[in-house]
Design an enzyme around this catalytic site. Structure first.
Site, PDB file in Angstrom:
ATOM      1  N   ILE A   1       0.852  -1.191   0.000  1.00 31.47           N
ATOM      2  CA  ILE A   1       0.000   0.000   0.000  1.00 31.47           C
ATOM      3  C   ILE A   1       0.883   1.235   0.000  1.00 31.47           C
ATOM      4  O   ILE A   1       1.602   1.507   0.967  1.00 31.47           O
ATOM      5  CB  ILE A   1      -0.940   0.014   1.223  1.00 31.47           C
TER       6      ILE A   1
ATOM      7  N   GLY B   1      12.210   2.911   6.642  1.00 32.11           N
ATOM      8  CA  GLY B   1      10.997   2.746   5.843  1.00 32.11           C
ATOM      9  C   GLY B   1      10.760   1.295   5.465  1.00 32.11           C
ATOM     10  O   GLY B   1      11.692   0.581   5.082  1.00 32.11           O
TER      11      GLY B   1
ATOM     12  N   TYR C   1      20.133   0.585  11.194  1.00 34.21           N
ATOM     13  CA  TYR C   1      19.511   1.657  11.974  1.00 34.21           C
ATOM     14  C   TYR C   1      19.597   1.390  13.476  1.00 34.21           C
ATOM     15  O   TYR C   1      19.339   0.269  13.924  1.00 34.21           O
ATOM     16  CB  TYR C   1      18.043   1.800  11.576  1.00 34.21           C
TER      17      TYR C   1
ATOM     18  N   THR D   1      14.123  26.541 -20.529  1.00 34.77           N
ATOM     19  CA  THR D   1      14.014  26.363 -19.080  1.00 34.77           C
ATOM     20  C   THR D   1      13.487  24.979 -18.708  1.00 34.77           C
ATOM     21  O   THR D   1      13.972  24.356 -17.754  1.00 34.77           O
ATOM     22  CB  THR D   1      13.120  27.458 -18.472  1.00 34.77           C
TER      23      THR D   1
ATOM     24  N   THR E   1       8.871   8.165  -4.962  1.00 30.06           N
ATOM     25  CA  THR E   1       8.598   9.478  -4.381  1.00 30.06           C
ATOM     26  C   THR E   1       9.883  10.079  -3.833  1.00 30.06           C
ATOM     27  O   THR E   1      10.150  11.273  -3.973  1.00 30.06           O
ATOM     28  CB  THR E   1       7.550   9.360  -3.262  1.00 30.06           C
TER      29      THR E   1
ATOM     30  N   ASP F   1       9.412   0.058   2.923  1.00 32.78           N
ATOM     31  CA  ASP F   1       9.752  -0.234   1.535  1.00 32.78           C
ATOM     32  C   ASP F   1      11.240  -0.515   1.378  1.00 32.78           C
ATOM     33  O   ASP F   1      11.643  -1.418   0.631  1.00 32.78           O
ATOM     34  CB  ASP F   1       9.304   0.903   0.619  1.00 32.78           C
ATOM     35  N   ARG F   2      12.074   0.219   2.112  1.00 32.95           N
ATOM     36  CA  ARG F   2      13.516  -0.036   2.061  1.00 32.95           C
ATOM     37  C   ARG F   2      13.852  -1.375   2.717  1.00 32.95           C
ATOM     38  O   ARG F   2      14.683  -2.136   2.211  1.00 32.95           O
ATOM     39  CB  ARG F   2      14.277   1.099   2.737  1.00 32.95           C
TER      40      ARG F   2
ATOM     41  N   ARG G   1      -1.423   4.696  -4.403  1.00 30.66           N
ATOM     42  CA  ARG G   1      -1.790   3.487  -5.129  1.00 30.66           C
ATOM     43  C   ARG G   1      -1.371   2.238  -4.354  1.00 30.66           C
ATOM     44  O   ARG G   1      -0.449   2.279  -3.546  1.00 30.66           O
ATOM     45  CB  ARG G   1      -1.148   3.460  -6.522  1.00 30.66           C
ATOM     46  N   THR G   2      -2.077   1.169  -4.625  1.00 28.05           N
ATOM     47  CA  THR G   2      -1.790  -0.124  -4.005  1.00 28.05           C
ATOM     48  C   THR G   2      -1.470  -1.139  -5.096  1.00 28.05           C
ATOM     49  O   THR G   2      -2.102  -1.152  -6.152  1.00 28.05           O
ATOM     50  CB  THR G   2      -2.989  -0.605  -3.172  1.00 28.05           C
TER      51      THR G   2
END
Length: 249
Positions: free
Chosen positions: A7, A96, A89, A174, A122, A98-99, A11-12
């Site tokens: 999740i 996170g 850590y 630009t 992101t 996800d990591r 989006r999932t």
């Protein structure tokens, strides 16, 4: 059949795990999350294994539905140790998810290798994993889109449109200046991470994943790779996170 569910903020994605094999990925907007959707698509599962970086309301709703349907539910969190993986850590739960799952997925695919993992979504994250399963830490940089919007939001004089085709060329307008600089800055960070990782020991493999991972892989391979790594050991792996979630099945 077990469902592995990732999740995200908007989006999932989920896959089926059947006899140790992962199915193709299904995606949906988080706004589609509902008991009706779960009943239609999830009711044949024996277990749901979930990673969540979004609001807890989504997992609360899913857990409630599983309890009602008597389907096993497990939400995973970052840990100090899982199998042979050891987090760098000091407060492991703040890494996170996800990591954490990308690290687990890397060990699942390439055990006993020194691997640099770049997850470009992101945020663009870098993590170094050594062959004994020790996470050596990493970096977090704003993702390509976040870099782009940050420049525009902090200057009223810069007018640019986001472009989907990555390039490192010097721009003559630009929009190209801003877009190409975002890719160049991210690639520069990755190349510096490779240099720093190699100072700590030989790197066997570089894995890129995430929404911008494929484009960054192409850019990285287009550069001189002789002093980086053999081309075949620089690869994009879509949805690496699911190989990590599989370790909780």
């Amino acid at each position: 059949m077990i469902l592995l569910i990732d999740i995200g903020n908007s989006r999932t994605k989920y896959v089926q795990l059947i006899s140790g094999e992962l199915s193709a990925t299904t995606q949906l907007n988080n706004s589609e999350f509902s008991a009706e959707y779960f009943t239609k698509y999830f009711n044949q599962a024996s277990q749901l294994i979930v990673a969540n970086v979004a609001k807890s309301a989504l997992t609360d709703e899913l857990a409630t539905w599983c309890a009602r349907e008597k389907i096993s539910y497990k939400q995973v969190h970052s840990e100090q140790k899982k199998n042979t993986l050891i987090s760098a850590y000091q407060e492991p739960t703040t890494l996170g998810i996800d990591r954490w799952l990308a690290l687990l997925g890397t060990i699942h695919l390439y055990p006993q290798e020194n691997v640099l993992i770049i997850d470009a979504g992101t945020a663009t994250t870098v993590d170094l994993l050594t062959s004994n399963g020790q996470h050596q830490g990493g970096w977090i940089l704003a993702g390509i889109n976040a870099l782009f919007t940050s420049i525009l939001s902090h200057s009223t004089l810069v007018h640019a449109k986001s472009k989907t085709m990555p390039s490192l060329a010097f721009g003559a307008n630009t929009s190209d200046n801003v877009n190409n600089a975002c890719w160049a800055a991210t690639l520069g960070m990755i190349e510096r991470a490779i240099e720093q990782a190699q100072q700590l020991g030989d790197i066997n493999r570089i894995i890129l994943t995430g929404g911008d991972g494929k484009a960054l892989t192409r850019l990285l391979l287009a550069q001189t790779t002789e002093n980086i790594l053999a081309v075949e050991n620089i690869q994009f792996i879509d949805n690496l996170i699911f190989f990590g979630l599989q370790e909780y099945a």
